[in-house]
Design a protein around this motif. Structure first.
Motif, short mmCIF file in Angstrom:
data_model
loop_
_atom_site.label_atom_id
_atom_site.label_comp_id
_atom_site.label_asym_id
_atom_site.label_seq_id
_atom_site.Cartn_x
_atom_site.Cartn_y
_atom_site.Cartn_z
N UNK A 198 2.40 -0.54 -4.25
CA UNK A 198 2.25 -0.87 -5.66
C UNK A 198 3.61 -1.41 -6.12
N UNK A 199 3.70 -1.90 -7.37
CA UNK A 199 4.98 -2.47 -7.81
C UNK A 199 6.18 -1.54 -7.65
N UNK A 200 5.98 -0.24 -7.72
CA UNK A 200 7.11 0.69 -7.64
C UNK A 200 7.00 1.65 -6.46
N UNK B 282 6.71 7.28 1.84
CA UNK B 282 6.68 6.45 0.64
C UNK B 282 7.97 6.65 -0.15
N UNK B 283 8.40 5.58 -0.81
CA UNK B 283 9.57 5.67 -1.69
C UNK B 283 9.29 4.95 -2.99
N UNK B 284 9.76 5.56 -4.08
CA UNK B 284 9.69 4.94 -5.41
C UNK B 284 11.06 4.48 -5.88
N UNK B 285 12.07 4.56 -5.00
CA UNK B 285 13.44 4.28 -5.38
C UNK B 285 13.82 2.82 -5.12
N UNK B 286 14.86 2.37 -5.78
CA UNK B 286 15.36 1.01 -5.57
C UNK B 286 16.03 0.89 -4.20
#
Length: 376
Positions: free
Chosen positions: A342-344, A309-313
């Motif tokens: 999810x969105x981020x 998983x990644x939350x980065x741009x």
């Protein structure tokens, strides 16, 4: 509402033109030699301005066409689930109307605001989806090593033994005992399409077999593993069900011990083409089993497919950095964005070739501790 009257002989042509605009689940009305077709509430005007010009022109060219305003009283049977919810639930309620279908089971992840209405939500979903016999709501996140979660039945029968069809394969399992994600169907097909007949595949976190079974059916030899005894049970059962059990070797071990068994144990593979690590919450951490790994009498260069998983741009950069933090330098890597969780938060697949080198004469490799394994 808007309706269209057309001679019966032109009805089929008109139905093709208004596909997507017709009021679903409402039967055609006969008026002598004519048929009446009601359009859905996306069409507000009798000039059909909401429909693309080319289609609108084709409709108007039909001989004897009549486009009229009308009033229609719809009952429960004619309304969609979304339309029913919009009428019976509070207008400010943020309802999650999408759900995952797992065989005959519909699984919701309802917000706390929906709690007082969960029973009626479940009933409507069953009424409007005739193949659904059980509706459940997820009551807690995945918080155990077997990737299962708590759920409650909000409609229908408490029957969790289900059968799922995915990419031409059949899977039987108890949904309360194992992990399954229908939203990964395309990814299962995408990855398996990279394999060739007679490839040696290692699936470290196989679950009930969504990668292992289609790969085995395609002629690969699959060494598949899952820590969950129930997943291991259904993996073997599904291999038989799909008539590919001769190509599936099933293990019930910790992921790291599984790799050591394949490299140093009785199995001792001399070739591995692909390694699948589909445990996105923690698969990256399991890359450490390959770090500084040396073999006494051979080298191997499999392609590793590790999910995370990644939350980065910049997801590509982040995925590679996550892998390198555990494994060290990674070369020739590709990163595929599997799906937005999810969105981020995005699920990714990090793929790269990795050489498991032969040890030098001065190096000594400590053999793994013996562990009980289960194999077909």
């Amino acid at each position: 509402m808007v309706c269209i009257k057309v001679e019966a002989k032109f009805c089929s042509k008109l139905l093709n033109l208004v596909k997507g605009y017709k009021l679903e689940k409402y039967k055609l009305i006969s008026e002598g030699t004519k048929r009446v077709i009601h359009l859905n509430n996306t069409i507000k005007h009798t000039d059909l301005r909401e429909i693309p010009e080319e289609t609108r022109q084709a409709i108007n060219e039909i001989e004897g066409i009549q486009i009229l305003p009308t009033t229609l009283h719809l009952g429960y049977e004619e309304l969609t689930a979304d339309e029913i919810f919009s009428k019976i639930l509070p207008p400010n309620l943020e309802l999650v109307t999408s759900f995952e279908t797992v065989g005959h089971i519909a699984r919701f992840n309802l917000s706390p605001e929906c709690e007082p209405f969960k029973k009626i939500i479940g009933k409507v979903i069953m009424d409007k989806n005739k193949h659904i016999r059980t509706v459940v709501n997820k009551t807690a996140n995945i918080n155990n090593e077997f990737r299962t979660f708590q759920m409650e039945v909000i409609a229908g029968e408490p029957n969790f033994l289900t059968e799922v069809k995915d990419n031409g394969c059949r899977y039987v399992f108890d949904y309360t005992e194992v992990y399954w994600n229908s939203r990964l169907s395309k990814e299962h097909d995408r990855l398996v399409s990279l394999f060739k007949k007679n490839d040696i595949i290692v699936d470290m976190f196989a679950g009930v077999g969504p990668f292992a079974i289609p790969a085995a059916r395609a002629g690969c030899i699959v060494y598949s593993n899952d820590l969950n005894p129930r997943s291991h049970h259904y993996l073997k059962e599904n291999a038989v069900l799909n008539k590919c059990d001769k190509n599936v070797k099933a293990f019930n071990l910790d992921g790291r011990l599984f790799i050591k068994e394949l490299l140093f144990g009785e199995t001792k593979l001399n070739r591995i083409d692909h390694i699948i690590m589909n445990l996105p919450a923690s698969a990256i951490e399991f890359l450490d089993v390959f770090r500084d790994l040396r073999l006494p009498d051979r080298s191997l260069t499999p392609t590793i497919h590790c999910y995370g998983f990644s939350n980065e741009t910049d997801i590509t950069k982040d995925a590679i950095e996550q892998g390198q933090k555990i494994l060290g330098p990674i070369e020739n890597a590709t990163v595929f964005e599997v799906r937005g969780v999810s969105p981020k938060k995005t699920m990714f697949r990090l793929s790269f070739p990795y050489e498991i080198k032969r040890e030098e004469e001065s190096e000594v490799v400590e053999p793994p501790h013996k562990k009980q394994k289960t194999e077909l």
